[in-house]
Write a protein that holds these residues in place. Structure first.
Motif, mmCIF file in Angstrom:
data_model
loop_
_atom_site.group_PDB
_atom_site.id
_atom_site.type_symbol
_atom_site.label_atom_id
_atom_site.label_comp_id
_atom_site.label_asym_id
_atom_site.label_seq_id
_atom_site.Cartn_x
_atom_site.Cartn_y
_atom_site.Cartn_z
ATOM 1 N N GLN A 20 -0.312 -5.462 -1.431
ATOM 2 C CA GLN A 20 -1.013 -4.386 -0.737
ATOM 3 C C GLN A 20 -0.895 -4.533 0.777
ATOM 4 O OE1 GLN A 20 -2.038 -5.999 -3.390
ATOM 5 N NE2 GLN A 20 -3.231 -4.708 -4.772
ATOM 6 N N GLU B 138 1.597 -5.933 2.313
ATOM 7 C CA GLU B 138 2.985 -5.593 2.652
ATOM 8 C C GLU B 138 3.172 -4.083 2.730
ATOM 9 O OE1 GLU B 138 4.801 -9.594 0.508
ATOM 10 O OE2 GLU B 138 4.761 -7.672 -0.543
ATOM 11 N N VAL B 139 2.514 -3.356 1.820
ATOM 12 C CA VAL B 139 2.568 -1.892 1.858
ATOM 13 C C VAL B 139 1.915 -1.377 3.134
ATOM 14 C CG1 VAL B 139 1.706 0.220 0.774
ATOM 15 C CG2 VAL B 139 2.662 -1.599 -0.640
ATOM 16 N N THR C 132 4.155 -2.035 6.150
ATOM 17 C CA THR C 132 5.291 -1.115 6.198
ATOM 18 C C THR C 132 4.863 0.277 6.643
ATOM 19 O OG1 THR C 132 6.376 -2.348 4.417
ATOM 20 C CG2 THR C 132 7.168 -0.111 4.842
ATOM 21 N N ASP C 133 3.743 0.758 6.100
ATOM 22 C CA ASP C 133 3.272 2.099 6.459
ATOM 23 C C ASP C 133 2.865 2.176 7.928
ATOM 24 O OD1 ASP C 133 3.741 2.930 3.909
ATOM 25 O OD2 ASP C 133 1.651 2.877 3.253
ATOM 26 N N ARG D 183 9.482 4.309 1.732
ATOM 27 C CA ARG D 183 9.201 2.971 2.251
ATOM 28 C C ARG D 183 9.991 1.906 1.500
ATOM 29 N NH1 ARG D 183 4.020 2.965 -0.917
ATOM 30 N NH2 ARG D 183 2.830 3.737 0.854
ATOM 31 N N LEU E 182 9.821 -2.111 1.193
ATOM 32 C CA LEU E 182 9.047 -3.293 1.555
ATOM 33 C C LEU E 182 9.929 -4.471 1.925
ATOM 34 C CD1 LEU E 182 6.217 -3.210 -1.151
ATOM 35 C CD2 LEU E 182 6.226 -2.206 1.133
ATOM 36 N N ALA F 227 8.919 -9.156 -1.012
ATOM 37 C CA ALA F 227 7.935 -8.233 -1.586
ATOM 38 C C ALA F 227 7.359 -8.873 -2.843
ATOM 39 C CB ALA F 227 8.578 -6.893 -1.921
ATOM 40 N N ASP G 124 -4.170 -0.250 -5.507
ATOM 41 C CA ASP G 124 -2.923 -0.892 -5.085
ATOM 42 C C ASP G 124 -2.595 -0.650 -3.619
ATOM 43 O OD1 ASP G 124 -2.362 1.775 -5.281
ATOM 44 O OD2 ASP G 124 -0.484 1.541 -6.374
ATOM 45 N N GLU G 125 -3.506 0.013 -2.890
ATOM 46 C CA GLU G 125 -3.293 0.245 -1.464
ATOM 47 C C GLU G 125 -4.602 0.067 -0.709
ATOM 48 O OE1 GLU G 125 0.440 3.396 -1.265
ATOM 49 O OE2 GLU G 125 -1.601 4.126 -0.967
#
Length: 235
Positions: free
Chosen positions: A102, A104-105, A108-109, A151, A153, A166, A211-212
């Motif tokens: 999460q 890592e997401v 990236t975002d 995206r 990762l 990732a 998950d986010e």
């Protein structure tokens, strides 16, 4: 959490805590109750792992994990724990949504959104600190959506020769009761400044829904145990 759970299991075995407790019930002719494990935050994660370790020996046990950490169990393991672990998450609590995957997401975002912004980076940071500023420029949401959809990762933001790691997504344990809040409208419009009393509702939620990371002003307060208790009392 794993070390803590293993230590607790070892300790209650050595001190015969549970055997003495259950033996006392039989001795005085009292009703025998099943084992219940409870914890909040990291304690919830420890309780969940301890429940997994003890479940075969005490098949009637149940664990109630309040605001458990998100990066705890794999998706397949989550399914195996739904019969004896119940998690409770309030609102936009950040802890059940935190794991390596999460984060890592989120990383990236954030990088992608900053890259497509025409504002100076210091201006973005300052406007982020002054949350809700009316002067904040609106980004092209369609462009943001496209960046999020594509995206990667594993891609480094500035060096294509570097591959980032990732991790496998991990989730909160068991079945999840998500306590969500809504602010009722008054005469067709919401009251400003949060003066209206929120209404809480408990719903069953899928583990993969966490998950986010959800960036919100309440992401920390929703984790506090007193706020969790207050929300549960108002459901």
């Amino acid at each position: 959490m794993v070390h803590a759970a293993v230590y607790i299991k070892k300790k209650i075995k050595e001190d015969m805590v549970l055997s003495q407790a259950f033996g006392k019930c039989s001795e005085i002719g009292a009703q025998r109750y099943d084992l219940v494990l409870v914890g909040h935050s990291l304690g919830a994660g420890t309780a969940a792992i301890l429940a997994i370790l003890l479940q075969q020996e005490y098949p009637g046990l149940h664990c109630y994990a309040y605001s458990p950490p998100g990066g705890l169990l794999s998706e397949s393991c989550v399914e195996q724990t739904k019969s004896f672990i119940t998690s409770v998450v309030v609102g936009k609590d950040v802890v059940p949504r935190i794991g390596l995957f999460q984060m890592e997401v989120l990383r990236t975002d954030l990088i992608n959104v900053i890259k497509i912004s025409n504002n100076s980076k210091w201006k973005i940071i300052m406007k982020g600190i002054c949350c809700g500023s009316s002067e904040t420029d609106k980004m092209n949401l369609e462009q943001v959506r496209r960046e999020i959809e594509k995206r990667d990762l594993n891609a480094h933001p500035s060096d294509d020769d570097i591959t980032l790691v990732a991790h496998t997504p991990l989730y909160p344990p068991g079945k999840i009761i998500h306590v969500v809040r809504s602010h009722p409208k008054n005469n067709g419009s919401s009251l400003c400044c949060g003066n209206n009393e929120p209404v809480y509702q408990a719903i069953w939620a899928d583990n993969t829904s966490f998950d986010e990371v959800v960036v919100s002003p309440t992401m920390i307060n929703d984790h506090m145990p007193d706020n969790v208790m207050d929300a549960l009392e108002k459901v």
